[in-house]
Write a protein that holds these residues in place. Sequence first.
Motif, PDB file in Angstrom:
ATOM      1  N   PRO A 553      89.525   7.622  26.086  1.00 19.76           N
ATOM      2  CA  PRO A 553      88.877   6.383  25.644  1.00 19.76           C
ATOM      3  C   PRO A 553      87.979   5.737  26.704  1.00 19.76           C
ATOM      4  O   PRO A 553      87.111   4.941  26.373  1.00 19.76           O
ATOM      5  N   LEU A 554      88.196   6.070  27.992  1.00 23.13           N
ATOM      6  CA  LEU A 554      87.359   5.487  29.035  1.00 23.13           C
ATOM      7  C   LEU A 554      86.103   6.300  29.318  1.00 23.13           C
ATOM      8  O   LEU A 554      85.415   6.046  30.315  1.00 23.13           O
ATOM      9  N   SER A 555      85.794   7.235  28.429  1.00 24.70           N
ATOM     10  CA  SER A 555      84.552   8.002  28.607  1.00 24.70           C
ATOM     11  C   SER A 555      83.321   7.093  28.701  1.00 24.70           C
ATOM     12  O   SER A 555      82.428   7.355  29.526  1.00 24.70           O
ATOM     13  N   PRO A 556      83.212   6.003  27.887  1.00 24.53           N
ATOM     14  CA  PRO A 556      82.047   5.115  28.038  1.00 24.53           C
ATOM     15  C   PRO A 556      81.932   4.538  29.454  1.00 24.53           C
ATOM     16  O   PRO A 556      80.833   4.379  29.976  1.00 24.53           O
ATOM     17  N   PHE A 557      83.081   4.229  30.066  1.00 30.75           N
ATOM     18  CA  PHE A 557      83.027   3.741  31.445  1.00 30.75           C
ATOM     19  C   PHE A 557      82.518   4.826  32.381  1.00 30.75           C
ATOM     20  O   PHE A 557      81.671   4.568  33.252  1.00 30.75           O
ATOM     21  N   ALA A 558      83.024   6.047  32.230  1.00 27.80           N
ATOM     22  CA  ALA A 558      82.594   7.136  33.110  1.00 27.80           C
ATOM     23  C   ALA A 558      81.095   7.361  33.002  1.00 27.80           C
ATOM     24  O   ALA A 558      80.407   7.571  34.009  1.00 27.80           O
ATOM     25  N   LEU A 559      80.580   7.309  31.780  1.00 26.02           N
ATOM     26  CA  LEU A 559      79.134   7.497  31.584  1.00 26.02           C
ATOM     27  C   LEU A 559      78.351   6.386  32.284  1.00 26.02           C
ATOM     28  O   LEU A 559      77.305   6.642  32.907  1.00 26.02           O
TER      29      LEU A 559
END
Length: 889
Positions: A553-559
């Motif tokens: 779910p934290l993929s948007p943060f990683a991007l």
Amino acid sequence: MEAVTSTTSTTSTTATTATTATSLVPPVPPTLADQLPDLAEVPASLLDDAVLDSFLAWARDRGITPYPAQEEAATALAAGDNVILATPTGSGKSLVATAAHFIALAHGQRSFYTAPIKALVSEKFFALCEIFGPDKVGMMTGDATVNGRAPIICATAEIVANIALRDGADADIDQVVMDEFHYYSEPDRGWAWQVPLLELGKAQFLLMSATLGDTAWLEKDLAERTDRTSTLVAGTTRPVPLDFHYVYTPVHETVEELLDHGKAPVYLVHFSQREAAERAQALTSLHLLGDKEETVRRKAAIADAIGEFRFSSAFGKTLSGLLRRGIGVHHAGMLPKYRRLVERLAQQGLLTVICGTDTLGVGINVPIRTVVLTGLAKYDGVRHRVLKSREFHQIAGRAGRAGYDTEGTVIVEAPDREIENYRLRQKAGQDPKKLKKLRKKHAPEGRATWSESTFDRLTTAEPEELVSQFRMSNAMLINVIARDQWTYAALKSLLRGNHDTRTRQNREILTTIDLYRGLVRSGIVEEVPADTPSGKDARLTRELQRDFALNQPLSPFALAALELLDPESPTFTLDIISTFEAILDDPGQILTAQQRVRRGEEIAALKAEGVEYTERMALVEEITWDMPLREELDNAYEIFCGSNPWAKDFRLSPKSVVREMIEKAMTFSDLVSTYSLARAEGVVLRYLTDAWRTLSHSVPPEFRTEELEDIIIWLGELVRQVDSSLVDEWAAMSDPDAPVTAEQVAEHAFGVGDASLLSANPRALRRMVRNHMFRHVELFAFEREEQLATLDGYLESPPDWPAEMDAYFDEYDDVSTDTAARSGEMVTIVEGTAGSRAEAVADPRAWTVRQILDDPAGDHGWVFEGVVDLDATDDAGEVRLRQLQIIRG
């Protein structure tokens, strides 16, 4: 105690998995789907009977005679009722679930099977593919989707819960089969079992568990929500009754006595993976396969069943030896292919003893006559405590094979101190003086223990009542707001209609208000005018992926964090990897091992410096595993949460597993060996698989450097070579809407399909060859002679590493192992040749590789030169050299 010799199966569990246990060929038509009646030709009044009759005819054709409870449940399902199936373990709940799917399929409906763990979901997926045909069955685990438009879907409970939150009563789900429904009471995950009941008002439910407790309230609640009759099918009478015993003999003596009385196969239940593995090794001193003639026969049968199965890892070699002695090991830390092999051999009746953990109580199909619990207390992640009644009965219920045994046996071992005290009392006899002088051992302080009275209580206790674990989170709230219908009405229904008490509902409403205001402030949610009683509604300001909050779910943060990295930095690619490693779930055993090794190295250094013990221990207390970019990522995360408050539901956790493997040119085997993770190979593989999948799917094109592409391909091939049976691994590469083939089902269901040849993926192999050679440089630089000897242990004439090190370090002070030293400029690979530059000969099954050492003077005169043997590499699944020599400049 007499052994039971009957081999006629009458239960659903045994019968429906018979083919799985003995055959590796694709299912032969017709499937159960082919038995569907032509509803157009059946009068409406006879419709339910026609569907049920078709299913029962299929069962009879397979030699299955349903128990009364099974037939009662199937009849209620055919009539459209919800069914709560609370019959004991071993009473054939699988057959009822199959009937439910068949009934839904007959009516053109879509049914979902849910379970608490992915292993059980994938096992059911394979079983249903065999029963209904692969085109009729799909799977959703949050990691991957297979045949996602199929009429029968196997999914984790969280998948169904999130679909229910997103789509409500309009969800494309007509029927839900919820296995292991007692997970409703799990504090962290119980919400996922409750939400579908609250939101899927049009669906039919089949709730299954042997340990539900009183369900009167659930029957009433479910009937009101779905406008269907809710039928309880329960009973305490097992098809195979259980015989309970509390014993004061050590485990190995207990096992010997059980074998003497024909009570095998035996499952030895432990509450840690380490204990299970150690017990298996300890049992090798026993003769478990019978007399001399029987031993020869059974060893041959085991060897034949194992066939060409590749034991490719450190623990694999140990497991191979154990299996050939009739001893299995089964726990979540093993590679999936090893667990499946143990299950398959057990299903064929080839294993005498299986040493495992209490996870066997969660639906895995391993036929057992006797269950031996080595204790009645466990550490649950928070504290050491005595088993709950539900946990005890879930484990004990695995004993007794319907159709084979007239009774199942459950043994509980007394604590070691009680066994010693018992033997002292036996030795003293009836002599009062001797009894008075006995020096008994006492229970350890601060640690839960058990006694025979604990055993007596658990054997008769009813399962604990189900307890609501409803909790609202940002992710749940976002899913509800994403609906097309009025948000406030949906939320009110969810928050006031759940199973909590009024007081807890009030608390949850206040929590939801706070979460909602945070989403509005962050701009993720906006309020808009609408034709509602309040005159407004809420909607998301941006589209979120359909599997939001399921897979990283934290993929948007990683991007977002990628924008903070410096493309000119020599560690740019490694920093991308660290950014995504920070959003992956923590692999606890790996991180703990990394911390232990780092602390050990620091303690040794401090000791060498003469630092006192107390001071040494205080200094190392702060040492943890490596956390690249920790400060930068933490700061970025705080800023990100300010505009994305939903991210606070999840935890950022910087770590270095894949990065360390790259920096130190480690293979899977190197990582396992370095950190003593042989008992946790499955954890390592799962983490590497998650990392590979996340990097493959999440890194945008503008950040995918050529080096990163090489790493992703290398990592994917590494996963395949270690264990090609992972469903997620092969499914994730296919069309999520396409059904799998019968051949894929046959290959992956049993964990026997070998990985593809490593040489068939030259790009990945080149990276592995580079890593293999640089691993030599890394160990050489730190003068790790023993590790180099282990690394080259397969070579007939390995280099004399101590002598070579002496010669090199007489000339130079050190060897560089930085980014430049690892670069492609320091290594050359010539494919299709064998031998040195001067004496190279053409050889299509060999590569010549030269690794230059980066000395401080920049002379580059020292070279490691090797010849890669492609045939040996394919056999091993890792790089193998024919020869390796050191060339001095």
